[in-house]
Each structure stands twice: as structure tokens, then as C-alpha cells.
Write a protein that holds these residues in place. Sequence first.
Motif, short mmCIF file in Angstrom:
data_model
loop_
_atom_site.label_atom_id
_atom_site.label_comp_id
_atom_site.label_asym_id
_atom_site.label_seq_id
_atom_site.Cartn_x
_atom_site.Cartn_y
_atom_site.Cartn_z
N PHE A 169 0.83 -1.20 0.00
CA PHE A 169 0.00 0.00 0.00
C PHE A 169 0.87 1.26 0.00
O PHE A 169 0.60 2.21 -0.74
CB PHE A 169 -0.92 0.00 1.22
N ILE A 170 1.91 1.27 0.84
CA ILE A 170 2.77 2.45 0.93
C ILE A 170 3.48 2.70 -0.40
O ILE A 170 3.55 3.83 -0.89
CB ILE A 170 3.78 2.28 2.07
N LYS A 171 4.00 1.65 -1.01
CA LYS A 171 4.71 1.80 -2.29
C LYS A 171 3.79 2.35 -3.37
O LYS A 171 4.15 3.30 -4.09
CB LYS A 171 5.29 0.46 -2.72
N VAL A 172 2.59 1.77 -3.50
CA VAL A 172 1.68 2.19 -4.56
C VAL A 172 1.23 3.63 -4.34
O VAL A 172 1.18 4.43 -5.29
CB VAL A 172 0.47 1.23 -4.63
N ARG A 173 0.92 3.99 -3.12
CA ARG A 173 0.42 5.34 -2.86
C ARG A 173 1.53 6.38 -2.98
O ARG A 173 1.27 7.53 -3.34
CB ARG A 173 -0.25 5.38 -1.49
N LYS A 174 2.76 6.00 -2.67
CA LYS A 174 3.87 6.91 -2.92
C LYS A 174 4.05 7.15 -4.41
O LYS A 174 4.26 8.29 -4.85
CB LYS A 174 5.16 6.34 -2.31
N MET A 175 3.98 6.08 -5.19
CA MET A 175 4.11 6.23 -6.64
C MET A 175 2.99 7.11 -7.20
O MET A 175 3.24 7.99 -8.04
CB MET A 175 4.08 4.85 -7.31
N LYS A 176 1.78 6.90 -6.73
CA LYS A 176 0.66 7.71 -7.21
C LYS A 176 0.86 9.17 -6.84
O LYS A 176 0.59 10.07 -7.66
CB LYS A 176 -0.64 7.17 -6.61
N ALA A 177 1.34 9.45 -5.62
CA ALA A 177 1.57 10.83 -5.20
C ALA A 177 2.66 11.48 -6.05
O ALA A 177 2.57 12.67 -6.39
CB ALA A 177 1.95 10.86 -3.72
N ILE A 178 3.70 10.72 -6.40
CA ILE A 178 4.79 11.27 -7.21
C ILE A 178 4.28 11.65 -8.59
O ILE A 178 4.54 12.76 -9.10
CB ILE A 178 5.95 10.26 -7.30
N TYR A 179 3.54 10.74 -9.23
CA TYR A 179 3.04 11.04 -10.58
C TYR A 179 2.01 12.18 -10.55
O TYR A 179 1.94 12.98 -11.48
CB TYR A 179 2.45 9.79 -11.20
N HIS A 180 1.23 12.24 -9.49
CA HIS A 180 0.29 13.35 -9.37
C HIS A 180 1.05 14.68 -9.25
O HIS A 180 0.64 15.70 -9.83
CB HIS A 180 -0.60 13.14 -8.15
N THR A 181 2.17 14.67 -8.51
CA THR A 181 2.98 15.88 -8.38
C THR A 181 3.65 16.24 -9.70
O THR A 181 3.75 17.42 -10.06
CB THR A 181 4.03 15.69 -7.28
N LEU A 182 4.13 15.23 -10.42
CA LEU A 182 4.77 15.51 -11.72
C LEU A 182 3.78 16.12 -12.71
O LEU A 182 4.19 16.87 -13.61
CB LEU A 182 5.36 14.21 -12.29
N ASN A 183 2.50 15.81 -12.55
CA ASN A 183 1.49 16.42 -13.43
C ASN A 183 1.33 17.91 -13.17
O ASN A 183 0.72 18.62 -13.98
CB ASN A 183 0.14 15.72 -13.25
N LEU A 184 1.84 18.40 -12.03
CA LEU A 184 1.77 19.83 -11.74
C LEU A 184 2.91 20.60 -12.40
O LEU A 184 2.90 21.84 -12.38
CB LEU A 184 1.83 20.06 -10.22
#
Length: 484
Positions: A285-300
Motif C-alpha cells: 500500500f505504501i509503495k503504490v500510494r507513494k508512486m501515485k503521489a509522485i506522478y500526481h505531483t509531476l502532473n503539476l
Amino acid sequence: MGELFRSEEMTLAQLFLQSEAAYCCVSELGELGMVQFRDLNPDVNVFQRKFVNEVRRCEEMDRKLRFVEKEIKKANIPTVDTGENPEVPFPRDMIDLEATFEKLENELKEINTNQEALKKNFLELTELKHILRRTQQFFDEVSDAFYWPDPEIFLFGPSRFVAGVISRERIPTFERMLWRVCRGNVFLRQAEIEDPLEDPATGDQVHKSVFIIFFQGDQLKNRVKKICEGFRASLYPCPETPQERKEMAAGVNTRIDDLQMVLNQTEDHRQRVLQAAAKTMRVWFIKVRKMKAIYHTLNLCNIDVTQKCLIAEVWCPVSDLDSIQFALRRGTERSGSTVPSILNRMTTKQTPPTFNKTNKFTSGFQNIVDAYGIGNYREINPAPYTIITFPFLFAVMFGDMGHGVLMTCAALYLVIRESRILSQKTDNEMFNMVFAGRYIILLMGIFSVYTGIIYNDCFSKSLNMFGSGWSVRPMFSPKGANWT
């Protein structure tokens, strides 16, 4: 120390991140937790941004993990939580994670489908076993109740009765419907099944009853079957002679024993799969949600015309600029890129966001202040003063030495055992709220003991610990009182 009484001094900075190093750099900045990214693409639709496909893949992995977690909780298997904070996986590792989660989800779905089919078959055989067990008793009762001199007038052949199982709460309505529709030309007998049966679809325990209906003619037979279908009753074939029923019951019992063995093996395999998944569920869970947060930030971020560099703007504390630059260097080295990431401070007339640094002691008091409103940038922060005023005003109201001691001891236990309690994650919302305010409760308890001593109050009982300085004796002295 001065920064404790005011919000942090913030600055707007521009980041230039190489495409191959952007993922690791944002990961390091996220672990640091000292920057706030600005959205440089406010006019771009969410579904048209560069990393939207990666975000969707992360959401799909998160959905699969939630499905597995639901199955683990349904099986009452504890999830192992070691308190480990795993590093975020590299983008190339996403394919392996997707394959692992896909395999696990498909295996669990296949096991659940097979288990549900086996349980449905087991339920049908169990109901048939109860029908065969009760049928002979029903036949004996009907034979005693009706005596027909001519056997051709009333024959209990295969087409003259139906037997089945129905939910116990539907029996009264079922009986009335049969009586009204068939105009009293049917004979119904029913008996309760002592042990509840498991519904294969929901897993709930259901109480059912066995019934047998005797009738004459094909017209009544069709009516009876339609009524049974409407009440969701399960009909089963029942042999005519006692010998055939006995042989059929023996075969059913053998099939039930074999099916029970298969069900036990299926459940054991399911438990092994879920126990293996429970050991790494939190890390996944931690790995997947960290990856999702990173890609969401890169979209900014903005992408330059060469498609080789990402441009980001962040708000960050001035005192942490060195830590941020060190995190960028660490992310660049981790990605293997040879081009360093660049951080430039920018001048702007925009009002920076308010950021108050907290620790485990001051965070509770800061949350109380923030609940009423967040101050403007560089405005005086009331939280340090609240550390004294809030517990003291509570104690003025509470003012009981005995209850204050109990409150102090309870909060002191939470403070001393905080490391162990933090490692034991709990979903109890009430306990988590109390634990988050353990230092507030500790100070409230200490101040309550102080005010309780002043009030001479212990467990709502008055005390006289220091005696009284008030005396009326001079008023009645021989010389009289001096009223001046």
C-alpha cells in the motif's frame, strides 16, 4: 526560538529537473516534506496531462490491493505492520508490481468462485439429506391421516407430491397462499431444520424448514410449483419407495463427505494465500500510494520544449533550502543521472502560505489553534501561549485533585509507551484521537491537580488540608471587637 512564535519565512523557488531524474527527486522531496508544489498547468484538463496513464495504473493497483485487503479482513487474518517505511519503487518496477497484484487478484477470484460453487453444491446436498430424512415421517403421517379403500382414488406417486426447502420466516405466508390458491385441496407438512445453513453467496447463517405437499392432478401440480418458485423455495426429487429413499440418502451422505474434504482443502489454500499477502500488504500500500503521489505531483510541472526537462515551482521555508538542495542531489544520484537538478529562488509579490513547524509536543496545540483559523503569513502564532492557557483554563473548570491524578497517570502511560503504541497501528478512531492529544491531557491533568488542591476538592469530596485562617473568636472577646 523566535520562529516558534511566528510562521516560517517562506520563499518561492523554481526547480529544473531532468526527465530521467524527476521521479527520484520528487520522491526525495516528498520524504523530506518541506515543499509545496504549485500547479503550473491550471488550464490543462486532468485527463490530458503527461503522467495521467501512470496515475491510472497506480489507481488500478490500489483497487486490487483494497480487494485483497477486504478478503484478508473477511478471513479475520491480522495484517503485519512492522512500522517500516519502504522506499518508493523505480518506475521500471511498476510492471512487476502490476503482474504480482494481477496474479494475486485472479487467484483469489478463482478460489472464491470455486468455493462459492462448492458451497452451493454442499448446501443443495445438505438440504436433500434433510428432505430424505424427514420424508418417511411425512408419508407415515399422511397415511395415518387419510384412509382410502380404493388405492386408485389417491395414489402418492412421483407426480402426486413435491418436497423442498424454504426459509423459516416464509412458512406462514407460504401456507396461506397454498390454501387460498389451491382452495384447500393440498396437504402440507413441514418441519424445521435444527442447524442453520450457510448461504453460499453472502456467508450468512439462514434458518430453513423442510416441507412436502400432497395433491391430486396436474393442474394443482403446476399451481404448487409456481407458488414454490415465487417464494424462492428449493424443490428436490424424492423417490417413491422407502428403499429408494434409503439408497439415495446413503449416496448423498457419501457425496457430502467428499465435498466437505474438498471444501476444507480449498479453504486451507485460501488461508495460505491470504496469510502470505497479509505479511506485505502494508508495504505494498505504501509503495503504490507513494508512486501515485509522485506522478500526481509531476502532473503539476511544466515540460520544456525539448521534452528533456521538467520545470516546477515550489514554496519552501528559507531555513530548509540546504536540506532541499541535498534531497535534490540525492535524488539525482539515485536515478543515475549525470545532469544535476537546479533550484533557483524567485522574487514574487504573491503572499506566501503560512507554515508552522511542529513536533510531537506542539502538534496537538497547533491543531487546536488551526481549528479556529490559520493565521496570515508571518503573523504571531498563538499555539505556544495555548500550551499554558488551554490546560490551565480547563483546570479552572475541572478543578479536582483525584480525577486530575487519574488523568495525569493515563496520559503519562501514553507518553511513556508512545513508541510501542505507534508501532501497533489501530483503526480505533476514538483511541487515536486521545493518543494524538496525550501531551495536552498530561498538562490538563497536572493543572487539574494544582487547582484541585486550591479548591480543596478530591473526587468531588471537600478536604481541609491546610486549615482555615478565618475565625470569629475576636467578635466575642470581653474587650469587644475592634471594627475600625
